[in-house]
Enzyme design. Structure first.
Site, PDB file in Angstrom:
ATOM      1  N   LYS A  93      10.663 -95.490   4.819  1.00 26.53           N
ATOM      2  CA  LYS A  93      10.348 -94.107   5.161  1.00 26.53           C
ATOM      3  C   LYS A  93       9.011 -93.863   4.712  1.00 26.53           C
ATOM      4  O   LYS A  93       8.533 -94.026   3.307  1.00 26.53           O
ATOM      5  CB  LYS A  93      11.258 -93.085   4.201  1.00 26.53           C
ATOM      6  CG  LYS A  93      12.241 -92.199   5.023  1.00 26.53           C
ATOM      7  CD  LYS A  93      12.975 -91.445   4.211  1.00 26.53           C
ATOM      8  CE  LYS A  93      13.599 -90.315   4.957  1.00 26.53           C
ATOM      9  NZ  LYS A  93      14.409 -89.493   4.120  1.00 26.53           N
ATOM     10  N   CYS A  94       8.023 -93.258   5.610  1.00 26.76           N
ATOM     11  CA  CYS A  94       6.539 -93.069   5.313  1.00 26.76           C
ATOM     12  C   CYS A  94       6.345 -91.646   5.308  1.00 26.76           C
ATOM     13  O   CYS A  94       7.077 -90.981   6.555  1.00 26.76           O
ATOM     14  CB  CYS A  94       5.726 -94.058   6.025  1.00 26.76           C
ATOM     15  SG  CYS A  94       5.473 -95.584   5.491  1.00 26.76           S
TER      16      CYS A  94
END
Ligand code: G3P
Length: 218
Positions: free
Chosen positions: A83-84
């Site tokens: 997850k960015c």
């Protein structure tokens, strides 16, 4: 439509899994911090407990830091999705990771243009935060509708993962719009099942079944 559990609580994940209700899990630093245990061990346990994808979020906000963390996070399980956050560095990291066939979930998405950038950066998932938008007087579901429209216009393969879900209505509207995934807190998952007419109908059937059994026994 896939259901992910938005949780870092192993008991909740186990229960949802037992009922065959979930296809994956999403976590974030807040959910992991709530569990008060070693977060890396917990994240690895979540990956083991979950058959489908598990989103683990990078803590860094700089590009190199995100890539380095991603390299470590993917060691925690074969089903890890990185997850960015939807920032310039996050998008750059998303592109670099996607180019290496590492699945990225672009998080903290609040506008259709952010979602368009995420798709162009090769994100496997985009996470529009509907509850947080509703809370500031915007429409989370309108955002989801716009993202689905844009992705369909250009046949992007990025999956729309509706996040920050607060109510069963968010799940219903996501399904009606054709969102690919809803990531749902455990309490909302339980609420999806509830209907007073089911309870009332079951009570009447139970009472009549008791009468039938009583008659058979006499
Ligand atoms: O996991 C991402 C998102 O679903 C978190 O939502 O608004 O409940 O913190 P929120």
């Amino acid at each position: 439509m896939k259901f992910f559990l938005d949780s870092a609580n192993l008991k909740e994940i186990h229960k949802a899994k037992e009922h065959g209700l979930i296809d994956g899990v999403t976590t974030n630093p807040t959910l992991l911090a709530r569990e008060n245990s070693d977060w890396k061990t917990l994240a690895a346990d979540i990956c083991k407990e979950t058959k489908g994808p598990v989103s683990l979020e990078v803590f860094s906000e700089n590009y190199q830091g995100m890539l380095e963390e991603a390299r470590n996070l993917i060691q925690l399980g074969p089903n890890v999705v990185i997850k960015c956050p939807c920032t310039a560095n996050g998008l750059r990291a998303c592109k670099a990771l996607s180019d290496q066939d590492i699945a990225v979930n672009m998080t903290l998405v609040f506008s259709p243009l952010q979602a368009l950038l995420a798709a162009k950066a090769g994100a496997a998932y985009v996470s529009p935060f509907v509850g947080r938008l509703d809370a500031v007087g915007h429409s989370g579901m309108e955002l989801v509708e716009q993202i689905i429209q844009i992705y369909s216009n250009y046949e992007f393969s990025t999956q729309v993962l509706v996040a920050s879900i607060r109510t069963p209505t968010h799940v219903l509207e996501s399904a009606l719009l054709g969102a690919d995934v809803a990531t749902i807190p455990f309490s909302v998952l339980l609420d999806l099942l509830k209907h007073p007419l089911t309870d009332k109908g079951l009570a009447a059937f139970r009472s009549d079944a008791d009468k039938l059994v009583e008659k058979t026994n006499h």
